[in-house]
Design a protein around this motif. Sequence first.
Motif, PDB file in Angstrom:
ATOM      1  N   GLY A   1       6.605  -0.226   2.076  1.00  0.00           N
ATOM      2  CA  GLY A   1       6.726  -1.595   1.282  1.00  0.00           C
ATOM      3  C   GLY A   1       5.058  -2.317   1.301  1.00  0.00           C
ATOM      4  N   VAL A   2       4.146  -1.634   1.220  1.00  0.00           N
ATOM      5  CA  VAL A   2       2.765  -2.259   1.102  1.00  0.00           C
ATOM      6  C   VAL A   2       2.071  -1.475   0.098  1.00  0.00           C
ATOM      7  CG1 VAL A   2       0.643  -2.969   2.222  1.00  0.00           C
ATOM      8  CG2 VAL A   2       2.773  -2.737   3.805  1.00  0.00           C
ATOM      9  N   THR A   3       1.392  -1.868  -0.806  1.00  0.00           N
ATOM     10  CA  THR A   3       0.713  -1.441  -1.897  1.00  0.00           C
ATOM     11  C   THR A   3      -0.716  -2.103  -1.761  1.00  0.00           C
ATOM     12  OG1 THR A   3       2.754  -1.081  -3.178  1.00  0.00           O
ATOM     13  CG2 THR A   3       0.475  -0.761  -4.281  1.00  0.00           C
ATOM     14  N   VAL A   4      -1.920  -1.121  -2.109  1.00  0.00           N
ATOM     15  CA  VAL A   4      -3.138  -1.434  -2.009  1.00  0.00           C
ATOM     16  C   VAL A   4      -3.611  -1.036  -3.186  1.00  0.00           C
ATOM     17  CG1 VAL A   4      -5.381  -1.527  -0.977  1.00  0.00           C
ATOM     18  CG2 VAL A   4      -3.346  -1.575   0.651  1.00  0.00           C
ATOM     19  N   TRP A   5      -4.446  -1.765  -4.080  1.00  0.00           N
ATOM     20  CA  TRP A   5      -5.065  -1.467  -5.220  1.00  0.00           C
ATOM     21  C   TRP A   5      -6.578  -2.074  -5.130  1.00  0.00           C
ATOM     22  CZ3 TRP A   5      -0.643  -4.199  -5.304  1.00  0.00           C
ATOM     23  CH2 TRP A   5       0.503  -3.659  -6.293  1.00  0.00           C
ATOM     24  N   SER A   6      -7.545  -1.182  -5.837  1.00  0.00           N
ATOM     25  CA  SER A   6      -8.684  -1.578  -6.031  1.00  0.00           C
ATOM     26  C   SER A   6      -9.180  -1.693  -7.517  1.00  0.00           C
ATOM     27  CB  SER A   6      -9.866  -0.593  -5.146  1.00  0.00           C
ATOM     28  OG  SER A   6      -9.787   0.533  -6.064  1.00  0.00           O
ATOM     29  N   GLN A   7     -10.069  -2.510  -7.749  1.00  0.00           N
ATOM     30  CA  GLN A   7     -10.611  -2.620  -9.161  1.00  0.00           C
ATOM     31  C   GLN A   7     -12.201  -2.611  -9.152  1.00  0.00           C
ATOM     32  OE1 GLN A   7     -10.455  -6.377 -11.771  1.00  0.00           O
ATOM     33  NE2 GLN A   7      -8.768  -5.517 -12.326  1.00  0.00           N
ATOM     34  N   GLY A   8     -12.665  -1.827 -10.043  1.00  0.00           N
ATOM     35  CA  GLY A   8     -13.935  -1.622  -9.860  1.00  0.00           C
ATOM     36  C   GLY A   8     -14.681  -0.176  -9.479  1.00  0.00           C
ATOM     37  N   GLN A   9     -15.694   0.299  -9.988  1.00  0.00           N
ATOM     38  CA  GLN A   9     -16.140   1.663  -9.658  1.00  0.00           C
ATOM     39  C   GLN A   9     -17.346   1.792  -8.382  1.00  0.00           C
ATOM     40  OE1 GLN A   9     -14.360   4.248 -10.693  1.00  0.00           O
ATOM     41  NE2 GLN A   9     -13.133   2.660 -11.826  1.00  0.00           N
ATOM     42  N   GLU A  10     -17.210   2.717  -7.768  1.00  0.00           N
ATOM     43  CA  GLU A  10     -18.324   2.480  -6.755  1.00  0.00           C
ATOM     44  C   GLU A  10     -19.770   2.637  -7.179  1.00  0.00           C
ATOM     45  OE1 GLU A  10     -17.708   5.708  -4.030  1.00  0.00           O
ATOM     46  OE2 GLU A  10     -15.580   5.476  -3.635  1.00  0.00           O
ATOM     47  N   GLU A  11     -19.844   3.364  -8.335  1.00  0.00           N
ATOM     48  CA  GLU A  11     -21.110   3.591  -9.161  1.00  0.00           C
ATOM     49  C   GLU A  11     -21.554   2.224  -9.725  1.00  0.00           C
ATOM     50  OE1 GLU A  11     -18.545   5.404  -9.432  1.00  0.00           O
ATOM     51  OE2 GLU A  11     -19.058   7.286  -8.205  1.00  0.00           O
TER      52      GLU A  11
END
Length: 285
Positions: A56-66
């Motif tokens: 029931g938990v979702t995690v997203w990220s936006q943007g690149q490590e580089e």
Amino acid sequence: MGDLTLCWWCFWSKREEGPMSRGGDMVYIPDDSDFSSFRDQCESLEGWHCRYNKAGVTVWSQGQEESCTVQKIKTRISCKDVPAETLYDVLHDTRYRKKWDSNMIETYDIGRLTVNADVGYYSWKCPSPLKNRDFVTLRSWLPLGNDYMIINYSVKHPKYPPRKDFVRAVSLQTGYLIKANGAGGCILYYLTQVDPRGSLPKWVVNRVSQFVAPKAMKKIYKAGLKYPEWKRKHDPGYKPWVYPEQNTLPNVSLAELSVQHADSLENIDETGLPEDHLSTSDHEA
């Protein structure tokens, strides 16, 4: 105050102007377009990379490590049996936060700007050997029928400069969207773009995406389940975020404030901290 529940991890990369800064040092109170933009970011999947989706938990990220930008992290949890208005109260209630937010060191309201905007202070424990962080933010909130939003960004207040015992971090944009969901439940989104004023180790974000963020969201959910009983015993009629006439904070003028730019603060390099030296206590909640 204290909207930064999940923030100790944040990000390792370089600085950019936050989407709410509008450039320069002019402080402003978010308007309908800011809240609309924030809601769109919470609900949109375009440009977001799913990092975790379980129970029931979702995690997203936006943007690149580089890249040279500060990444955003977004989380969502379904809160069965917790009405949206209850979770809204939980996220506002500073007295109750002391009961469930074990990462918090201190939080308090500095003053009010309008009936739905204030300035406040929040500090939280970072897991050893990272240094503890703090914020001064301008926070604004907006009820929309059965849905609610709370958003903030960092400001400078002349009476609350950076402290020697904390690293002053910068919220470029942080907030919650609480959406009513059927019979007595809600969906909670938490979106944050924070510059922790430190080049943190790259393993930190991975650790957060897989463990810290989901656990923290579940902790908020549990706080929501327990809040009605707690509130019945602790000044049940006192909700200044709902009833502005109860607000006794001193007035703060926008002219007293300026935007807190990350580059004006001391940079703390923690990239060399090894993962195996991380303290894994309740800070991970």
